[in-house]
Structures are given as C-alpha cells and as structure tokens.
Design a protein around this motif. Structure first.
Motif, PDB file in Angstrom:
ATOM      1  N   THR A  49       8.060 -35.903 -34.498  1.00 17.56           N
ATOM      2  CA  THR A  49       7.546 -34.849 -34.262  1.00 17.56           C
ATOM      3  C   THR A  49       7.050 -34.030 -35.936  1.00 17.56           C
ATOM      4  O   THR A  49       8.615 -33.883 -36.475  1.00 17.56           O
ATOM      5  CB  THR A  49       8.069 -32.996 -33.088  1.00 17.56           C
ATOM      6  OG1 THR A  49       8.941 -33.200 -33.888  1.00 17.56           O
ATOM      7  CG2 THR A  49       7.501 -33.960 -31.852  1.00 17.56           C
ATOM      8  N   LYS A  50       6.434 -32.903 -35.705  1.00 20.78           N
ATOM      9  CA  LYS A  50       6.769 -32.248 -37.341  1.00 20.78           C
ATOM     10  C   LYS A  50       7.870 -31.345 -37.308  1.00 20.78           C
ATOM     11  O   LYS A  50       9.334 -31.218 -38.260  1.00 20.78           O
ATOM     12  CB  LYS A  50       5.166 -30.975 -37.259  1.00 20.78           C
ATOM     13  CG  LYS A  50       4.228 -32.812 -37.415  1.00 20.78           C
ATOM     14  CD  LYS A  50       2.982 -31.185 -37.156  1.00 20.78           C
ATOM     15  CE  LYS A  50       1.679 -31.830 -37.129  1.00 20.78           C
ATOM     16  NZ  LYS A  50      -0.247 -30.351 -37.217  1.00 20.78           N
ATOM     17  N   GLU A  51       8.229 -30.908 -36.206  1.00 20.55           N
ATOM     18  CA  GLU A  51       9.481 -29.787 -36.076  1.00 20.55           C
ATOM     19  C   GLU A  51      10.632 -31.003 -36.302  1.00 20.55           C
ATOM     20  O   GLU A  51      11.749 -30.456 -37.693  1.00 20.55           O
ATOM     21  CB  GLU A  51       9.655 -29.441 -34.868  1.00 20.55           C
ATOM     22  CG  GLU A  51       8.444 -28.292 -34.568  1.00 20.55           C
ATOM     23  CD  GLU A  51       7.300 -28.262 -33.755  1.00 20.55           C
ATOM     24  OE1 GLU A  51       6.314 -27.974 -34.425  1.00 20.55           O
ATOM     25  OE2 GLU A  51       6.738 -29.251 -33.993  1.00 20.55           O
ATOM     26  N   GLN A  52      10.586 -31.732 -35.699  1.00 17.67           N
ATOM     27  CA  GLN A  52      11.997 -32.580 -35.852  1.00 17.67           C
ATOM     28  C   GLN A  52      11.845 -32.864 -37.370  1.00 17.67           C
ATOM     29  O   GLN A  52      13.105 -33.120 -37.985  1.00 17.67           O
ATOM     30  CB  GLN A  52      11.695 -33.465 -34.967  1.00 17.67           C
ATOM     31  CG  GLN A  52      11.789 -33.192 -33.646  1.00 17.67           C
ATOM     32  CD  GLN A  52      11.974 -34.093 -32.582  1.00 17.67           C
ATOM     33  OE1 GLN A  52      11.694 -35.784 -32.866  1.00 17.67           O
ATOM     34  NE2 GLN A  52      12.088 -34.477 -31.041  1.00 17.67           N
ATOM     35  N   THR A  53      10.878 -33.553 -37.860  1.00 17.04           N
ATOM     36  CA  THR A  53      10.458 -34.191 -39.095  1.00 17.04           C
ATOM     37  C   THR A  53      11.249 -33.107 -40.337  1.00 17.04           C
ATOM     38  O   THR A  53      11.910 -33.490 -40.511  1.00 17.04           O
ATOM     39  CB  THR A  53       9.068 -34.493 -39.879  1.00 17.04           C
ATOM     40  OG1 THR A  53       8.698 -35.646 -39.204  1.00 17.04           O
ATOM     41  CG2 THR A  53       8.982 -35.079 -41.045  1.00 17.04           C
ATOM     42  N   ILE A  54      10.643 -31.237 -39.920  1.00 12.73           N
ATOM     43  CA  ILE A  54      11.180 -30.171 -41.061  1.00 12.73           C
ATOM     44  C   ILE A  54      12.680 -30.378 -40.727  1.00 12.73           C
ATOM     45  O   ILE A  54      12.971 -30.038 -41.504  1.00 12.73           O
ATOM     46  CB  ILE A  54       9.970 -29.529 -40.561  1.00 12.73           C
ATOM     47  CG1 ILE A  54       8.350 -29.581 -41.150  1.00 12.73           C
ATOM     48  CG2 ILE A  54      11.450 -28.218 -41.718  1.00 12.73           C
ATOM     49  CD1 ILE A  54       7.484 -28.445 -40.473  1.00 12.73           C
ATOM     50  N   LEU A  55      13.340 -30.579 -39.969  1.00  9.34           N
ATOM     51  CA  LEU A  55      14.646 -30.087 -39.742  1.00  9.34           C
ATOM     52  C   LEU A  55      15.170 -31.186 -40.908  1.00  9.34           C
ATOM     53  O   LEU A  55      16.409 -31.076 -41.086  1.00  9.34           O
ATOM     54  CB  LEU A  55      15.503 -30.315 -38.165  1.00  9.34           C
ATOM     55  CG  LEU A  55      16.774 -29.865 -37.508  1.00  9.34           C
ATOM     56  CD1 LEU A  55      17.346 -28.817 -38.722  1.00  9.34           C
ATOM     57  CD2 LEU A  55      17.183 -29.905 -36.277  1.00  9.34           C
ATOM     58  N   MET A  56      14.852 -32.716 -40.190  1.00 11.95           N
ATOM     59  CA  MET A  56      15.535 -32.945 -41.184  1.00 11.95           C
ATOM     60  C   MET A  56      15.664 -33.051 -42.807  1.00 11.95           C
ATOM     61  O   MET A  56      16.715 -33.109 -43.031  1.00 11.95           O
ATOM     62  CB  MET A  56      15.180 -35.310 -40.567  1.00 11.95           C
ATOM     63  CG  MET A  56      15.590 -35.633 -41.528  1.00 11.95           C
ATOM     64  SD  MET A  56      14.833 -37.833 -41.461  1.00 11.95           S
ATOM     65  CE  MET A  56      15.995 -38.093 -40.239  1.00 11.95           C
ATOM     66  N   LEU A  57      14.355 -33.096 -43.402  1.00 15.41           N
ATOM     67  CA  LEU A  57      14.171 -32.732 -44.797  1.00 15.41           C
ATOM     68  C   LEU A  57      15.311 -31.763 -45.418  1.00 15.41           C
ATOM     69  O   LEU A  57      15.945 -31.271 -46.164  1.00 15.41           O
ATOM     70  CB  LEU A  57      13.093 -32.586 -44.747  1.00 15.41           C
ATOM     71  CG  LEU A  57      12.242 -32.415 -46.200  1.00 15.41           C
ATOM     72  CD1 LEU A  57      13.033 -33.214 -47.042  1.00 15.41           C
ATOM     73  CD2 LEU A  57      10.927 -32.137 -46.608  1.00 15.41           C
ATOM     74  N   CYS A  58      14.882 -30.596 -44.059  1.00 17.06           N
ATOM     75  CA  CYS A  58      15.439 -28.915 -44.578  1.00 17.06           C
ATOM     76  C   CYS A  58      17.726 -29.694 -44.444  1.00 17.06           C
ATOM     77  O   CYS A  58      18.433 -28.301 -44.845  1.00 17.06           O
ATOM     78  CB  CYS A  58      15.183 -28.555 -43.855  1.00 17.06           C
ATOM     79  SG  CYS A  58      13.829 -27.216 -43.657  1.00 17.06           S
ATOM     80  N   ASP A  59      17.306 -30.099 -43.340  1.00 17.76           N
ATOM     81  CA  ASP A  59      18.947 -30.356 -42.980  1.00 17.76           C
ATOM     82  C   ASP A  59      20.076 -30.881 -44.402  1.00 17.76           C
ATOM     83  O   ASP A  59      20.965 -30.885 -44.993  1.00 17.76           O
ATOM     84  CB  ASP A  59      19.297 -31.570 -42.107  1.00 17.76           C
ATOM     85  CG  ASP A  59      20.552 -31.447 -41.635  1.00 17.76           C
ATOM     86  OD1 ASP A  59      21.429 -30.856 -41.998  1.00 17.76           O
ATOM     87  OD2 ASP A  59      20.892 -32.660 -41.719  1.00 17.76           O
ATOM     88  N   THR A  60      19.180 -32.345 -44.829  1.00 18.08           N
ATOM     89  CA  THR A  60      19.047 -33.073 -46.304  1.00 18.08           C
ATOM     90  C   THR A  60      19.038 -32.417 -47.142  1.00 18.08           C
ATOM     91  O   THR A  60      20.862 -32.167 -48.197  1.00 18.08           O
ATOM     92  CB  THR A  60      18.171 -33.673 -46.408  1.00 18.08           C
ATOM     93  OG1 THR A  60      18.690 -34.926 -45.193  1.00 18.08           O
ATOM     94  CG2 THR A  60      19.082 -35.173 -47.367  1.00 18.08           C
ATOM     95  N   VAL A  61      18.063 -31.381 -47.721  1.00 20.34           N
ATOM     96  CA  VAL A  61      18.345 -30.498 -48.729  1.00 20.34           C
ATOM     97  C   VAL A  61      19.157 -28.963 -49.266  1.00 20.34           C
ATOM     98  O   VAL A  61      19.542 -29.524 -49.794  1.00 20.34           O
ATOM     99  CB  VAL A  61      16.730 -29.975 -48.663  1.00 20.34           C
ATOM    100  CG1 VAL A  61      16.434 -28.571 -49.551  1.00 20.34           C
ATOM    101  CG2 VAL A  61      15.587 -31.205 -49.197  1.00 20.34           C
ATOM    102  N   GLU A  62      19.305 -28.611 -47.794  1.00 21.22           N
ATOM    103  CA  GLU A  62      20.598 -27.419 -47.723  1.00 21.22           C
ATOM    104  C   GLU A  62      21.864 -27.984 -48.309  1.00 21.22           C
ATOM    105  O   GLU A  62      22.876 -27.253 -48.709  1.00 21.22           O
ATOM    106  CB  GLU A  62      20.154 -26.933 -45.892  1.00 21.22           C
ATOM    107  CG  GLU A  62      20.784 -25.555 -46.009  1.00 21.22           C
ATOM    108  CD  GLU A  62      22.467 -25.565 -45.935  1.00 21.22           C
ATOM    109  OE1 GLU A  62      23.005 -24.687 -46.497  1.00 21.22           O
ATOM    110  OE2 GLU A  62      23.084 -26.692 -45.614  1.00 21.22           O
ATOM    111  N   ALA A  63      21.899 -29.168 -46.740  1.00 18.28           N
ATOM    112  CA  ALA A  63      23.532 -29.841 -47.834  1.00 18.28           C
ATOM    113  C   ALA A  63      23.793 -30.324 -48.878  1.00 18.28           C
ATOM    114  O   ALA A  63      24.520 -30.536 -49.702  1.00 18.28           O
ATOM    115  CB  ALA A  63      23.691 -30.977 -46.628  1.00 18.28           C
TER     116      ALA A  63
END
Length: 679
Positions: free
Chosen positions: A602-616
């Motif tokens: 889903t769009k929301e799951q994809t955004i979370l994956m990217l944000c999780d990586t970017v934030e870390a």
C-alpha cells in the motif's frame, strides 16, 4: 494456486456478492405500476382527462387534520355517571308518606320521578373548566352501568327542571292551586336531588382520545368519475383529490399482481443500480475488491440504506423524513476515504429518487446533508460533538426542504415535516455506536479506533517508551515524517501515523540490541561487540517477529500489524552483511541477513518504509544544506527501489516524487541552522 485460479477466485468474490445485492434489491423493489403523473398546484393538467378506475376516499391534508384536532381539543365532552342509589332513595321517601298521602297524588309523583330519573338529573351549578380545557355546554355523556349515552344538554334534567317536570305531572291531575298545595305540604321539591355526578377521569380519557376520532377523509369518489380534464388548472381542491387518488392507486395496483413487463422493468432498474455501484468502487478505489471484509461491509451499508427506503416507504412515505439516511454516510466514512464514500452514498440513495413520489426533494436533501457529513464528521466524531454534527445536519435538511417548499406546493404540514427532520437528525447520534460492532463483525478498523491507537498514552506505547525510549523517540519522528508525506499525496494519515508508532514495537523485548537505546546499557557496553555478524543480524531481524507477537498481546488490528511486517520488506541488514563479507563470509549464506518480508503493497506502508530508513540514516548526515538533503533522500529512495522493495506498491511515480519533495522539506525544517547565542 496459479495466477489464473487466483484471478478466477477474485472475480467470483466480486460477482457473487454483487449478485446477492442485486437479488436483495430486486426483492425489496415494489413490483407495481406507479402513478406516474406529475402535477403542481396552479399549473394546467398536461395529460389526457383522468378518469377514476375505482372508488377511492378523498383524504384530508395534514393541515386540515391538525386544524380539526386543534378545534376538538379546545373543549371536552363532560362525562356524568348515574348514581342508582339516588332514585331509589327519593322513591322510598315518597312511598314512606303512606296513608297521609293521597293515592292519586302519590302515584302521579312517583311516575314523574321515574321519568326524570330514567334520564338523569344534573346539579344546577355545572363545572365549566378544569384548567386544561373548556367543557362543552352543548353535549354530554351519561354512563349507567356499562351503557354510555351521548345526548344534548337540553335533553337532560337539572334539579330545577326536574321539579318543574314533577309539578306539570301533578297539575295534569289536580288544579294548579291544589297541586302546588300538595307539593308544598309534602316537601316534594326538597327531596329531589341530582343523580348524575361529574367524572373527571372519564372526561380526561375521552379528551386524550380526541385525535383518534378525527376522520382522515373528507369525501368519496366513485369509479368512472372524471377527476380532472386535460388543460384544467390544478387547484388546491383538485390537488387534494389527485393526491388521494395517487395514494389509493399505488395501494390498489399492488394487489392486482405484477405483470411480466413490470418484473422486467424492475430487473433492469435493479441491475443498473448494482452496476453503477460496481463502477463507483472500480473508479474510486479498485483495491477494495481485494479486501473481502471491506467489500462486504460496503455492500451491507448499501443494502441497509435500501431496506430503510423501501421498508419505511411501505409504512408511509411521509415517515421517510425522519429516517437518518446520513448515518449511512457516517458508517462509510468511518472506514473508507471520501473519494469512495460520496459516490457509494450517492448510489445508495437512488432508490429514494426512483421509487418515492417526493423522491427528488428527499434525494436532494439527504445527498447534500450526507455530503456535508462526510466533510465535517471527522471533526465532530467524538463525545458531545456528535450532537453538533446532528444540529448541522438538521439545519441543512430543513433549509433544503424549505427551499423546495418555496418553489413547489405540497399538502404536507411544514411543522410536522420539520419535526420529523429534527428527530431523524438526532437519531443518527444513537446509531453511531454500531460502528464498533461493525468493526468486530467485519474485522475492520475505524478512524476512531486509529485515533485511539495514536494516543501515546496507550498501554503499548507507554511500555515502549519505558523499556526502549530511544526507539520510542524514533517512532515519533517517523510518525511526523510519514504524516507529512502521506498528507501531501492525500493518503490515509491516521493509518500511517498508527503504523509508524507501532512499527518497531518488537524492539521493546531486546532494546539494547539497537543503537538508539545504547544509552541504557550499563558501563557503556555495546551489545554487538564481540558477536558474529550472523548472530547480530538474527537479533536485529527478530524485532519483526517479536513485534508481531507483541501486536497480538496488545490486540493491535491486522491493518496496523501489516506495518510491522512490511517496514523492512525483504531487504537485508546491510551493516552486518558487509561485516560478514569483509570477514570472508560466503555470499551463498546471505539469506540469514534478510528480513522475512513481505514487501509493502500500500502507499502508506511504502511511505513508512522510506521514512523509517530516512529518519534513521539522517542522523549520520554531516552537511545540513538543502542540496545535501536532496541528494540524501534521492539516494535512500533509489536504494529501496533498486532492491525491489517498491515493486508491489500501488504508490505511483508522481506520488513518489511528491513524497520525496516533502521529505526533503521536512529534513530542512528539522535540521535548520540556528544563530550562535553569546556565551
């Protein structure tokens, strides 16, 4: 299962529920010919001369019935109960005179008393009011035993008129002087007393039953009577006759049995509505077809609305004004996006437009009110604010209805209709708690439930904050970042916020394993020092399965647990895999360094994956310039795309570009430079 069999199964799961919806709709629809003439007061009759096909009563309008009831309510018929002991007591007194009484005189008096007491004698001073209503002075009811008799006051004796009646009987036998002398000698006038006693309780009961006694008809028309001729102006009287004929027509034709053409027409209309529903879902969000529970729930709300329309219309179309149709919009907006809710709600109201005589007014009213509900309800969905939403709904319904009444005429009572609208608007508040029941039945998650999950005071998040404070702060930052990105593309913000807060829940079972919690370690010991890369990778990867275990413990809904599963997809633990290769490890053993997946879809799951990586990874950035952040976000995104992590996602290229731009702006805002304060 092969792709072809999966495809066939999916098609069946779409066709079968839609076919069931079609059959239910077909059974609900009236299989009768409708009175299809359209007319308005003051306009000419545009059709051929209309002749009655059957006898029918002319119904009174709501205004006439209300006025008649009000007139009857102004006064009440007084009830008087006959006291049988009084006549017997008076006759006994006359008979007790014995030998002192002239037999002829005694016979005349007893006969006169028998006559007047058989009707009843009232007191000379009668009650005229009890404070709530006036008592009629024209008619009264007398009750003797179980017999109730209604008669004019002029036919009932009072004490004074009873004395006159007895005197006339005696005068008929004796001369006037002789009769007066005898009556005075034996005190006959003094022994006459009232036998009818006023009964307040019976009078009140009769007064309360007055509305039920009002006749709903004002006349009768016979078969073959001409109702209206072609070109004749529709007056108020003719409109009342036409309304009455339409009501009786719609009622009588239903008993004559539907013809094959009526059935065929009904099938076509039902099929058209169901096809429209399918197209609305297909164009708004075809992914709903992949989620059986959501699809079945949507069909259930559609049929729920149809049942309300046909069920209440069968009782009386005027009662449709008090049906809270906007509750269907509320039930939809609790689980679906607005882009899905409004077209489905629109189609759900089509039976109202097609099959109800005043359908255009009702359809427009509830469509406008439902659209406003979809727009505003997220702000007024909790506690006492629901009553504000009900008030707004009522105001909109009333305004639209009054607008139609200005440009059209109707026999409906405006006051009664407004009262129905108010009642229906506030009934929606009573129906709102059913959302929680639907959550359980269909295994769905409402927006209210997501809001509760986003409360950082929940048990799971308090435990995470206490046991892994660094991870908790990381989750908060990811939540804010994902919120901004999801909001920019119009995604489900509440869902992504909940997913972000719980995606690393599994780290709570082994917090020291993760760098953000190293400050909790005693004596600054680092968890992975001295451990083989494979072992470290296994401990890191395990936070996904640990997270699923904890999600079960804290009863997190499935849609939130999916974020825990997919936030790393099937990517590898790059740091430990690199160490493994440097130490001479065999790339053939690399499987142990990969997360179990699945990849986000889903769009929301994809955004979370990217944000999780970017934030870390953003914590390692040395240069905090817009160019550096832009390059950094592009690099992170390309890394995930290159690893195939976005292959199953429904996030479009355009939306991904918006997400990347939003993340760049977010990082610039978080890591902005400040002036150096003096020491």
């Amino acid at each position: 299962m092969t792709n072809s069999s999966k495809s066939r199964s999916k098609i069946l799961w779409i066709i079968v529920p839609l076919a069931v919806a079609f059959l239910v709709l077909l059974l609900l629809m009236p299989k009768v010919q409708r009175f299809s003439y359209d007319y308005k007061r003051g306009e000419p009759w545009r059709y051929e001369t209309l002749v009655a096909e059957f006898d029918f009563p002319v119904l009174k309008t709501e205004e006439e019935l209300l006025k008649e009831r009000e007139n009857l309510k102004r006064e009440a018929v007084p009830y008087y109960v006959q006291n049988e002991d009084v006549p017997a007591r008076v006759r006994a007194k006359v008979s007790s005179y014995g030998a002192l009484t002239n037999p002829r005189f005694q016979f005349a008096v007893l006969g006169a008393l028998e006559d007047v007491y058989s009707i009843g004698i009232l007191p000379d001073n009668l009650p005229v009011s009890d404070g709530r209503y006036e008592l009629s002075d024209d008619v009264l009811c007398t009750v003797s035993g179980k017999q109730e008799t209604r008669r004019p006051f002029s036919e009932v004796y009072t004490v004074s008129s009873a004395r006159d009646a007895v005197r006339r009987r005696v005068v008929a036998i004796y001369s006037e002087e002789r009769a007066d002398s005898l009556l005075r000698s034996y005190g006959i006038n003094d022994i006459i007393e009232p036998s009818l006693q006023y009964d307040q309780k019976l009078t009140d009961l009769a007064y309360e039953a007055i509305p039920d006694n009002v006749s709903p008809t004002s006349g009768y028309r016979s078969a073959r009577d001409v109702i209206i001729t072609s070109g004749e102006t529709v007056t108020a009287e003719l409109q009342q006759v036409l309304d009455s004929y339409r009501t009786e027509y719609n009622r009588k034709v239903g008993f004559s049995g539907p013809g094959i053409l009526i059935w065929a027409g009904t099938v076509c209309v039902a099929l058209a509505i169901v096809v429209l529903l399918y197209l609305a879902i297909l164009f708004a969000n075809p992914l709903i077809f992949d989620d059986r529970n959501r699809f079945l729930y949507l069909l259930m709300i559609f049929l729920f609305t149809a049942v309300l329309v046909f069920g209440v219309a069968g009782i009386g179309e005027r009662y449709l004004y008090m049906v809270p149709f906007t509750i269907s919009a509320i039930y939809l907006v609790a689980f679906f996006k607005r882009s899905v809710v409004f077209p489905v709600y629109f189609i759900s109201l089509l039976p109202l437009l097609i099959f109800v005589h005043n359908g255009i007014v009702l359809f427009t009213m509830f469509l406008v009110a439902g659209g406003l509900t979809v727009l505003l309800f997220p702000r007024f969905s909790r506690g006492w604010r629901q009553f504000i939403m009900a008030g707004i709904t009522f105001a909109v319904l009333a305004l639209v209805y009054l607008g139609f009444r200005v440009i059209t005429t109707s026999s409906e009572s405006i006051l009664v209709t407004i009262l129905y609208l108010a009642l229906g608007s506030f009934l929606s508040v009573a129906g709102y708690p059913l959302i929680y029941l639907f959550e359980i039945i269909f295994n769905l998650v409402s927006n209210n439930r997501l809001e509760e999950l986003c409360d950082t005071n929940s048990k799971a998040l308090r435990d995470l904050s206490a046991k892994a404070p660094g991870t908790f702060q990381h989750c908060l930052q990811v939540m804010n970042m994902a919120d901004a990105a999801t909001r920019a593309i119009g995604g489900n913000v509440l869902l992504v916020r909940a997913g972000a807060l719980y995606h690393d829940l599994g780290k709570m079972l082994n917090p020291l394993c993760f760098v953000e919690n190293e400050g909790l370690a005693p004596n600054g010991v680092k968890y992975h020092e001295g451990r083989p890369p494979k072992e470290s990778a296994a401990h890191i990867i395990r936070h996904v399965t640990d997270g699923m275990t904890l999600a079960e413990k804290y009863h997190l809904p499935k849609v939130v647990r999916e974020f825990i599963q997919t936030h790393h997809g099937n990517s590898n633990t790059g740091y430990f895999y690199s160490q493994f290769i440097k130490e001479g490890g065999d790339p053939a053993d690399a499987d142990e360094f990969y997360y179990p997946g699945p990849r986000p879809w889903t769009k929301e799951q994809t955004i979370l994956m990217l944000c999780d990586t970017v934030e870390a990874a953003s914590r390692t950035i040395k240069e905090t310039t817009p160019e550096a952040f832009s390059e950094f976000v592009e690099k992170m995104c390309q890394g995930k795309m290159g690893a195939g992590q976005f292959d199953n996602s429904d996030l479009t290229i355009r939306e991904l570009s918006i997400v990347k731009a939003t993340l760049k702006e977010y990082l610039i805002g978080v890591y902005h430079q400040r002036i150096e304060y003096p020491k």
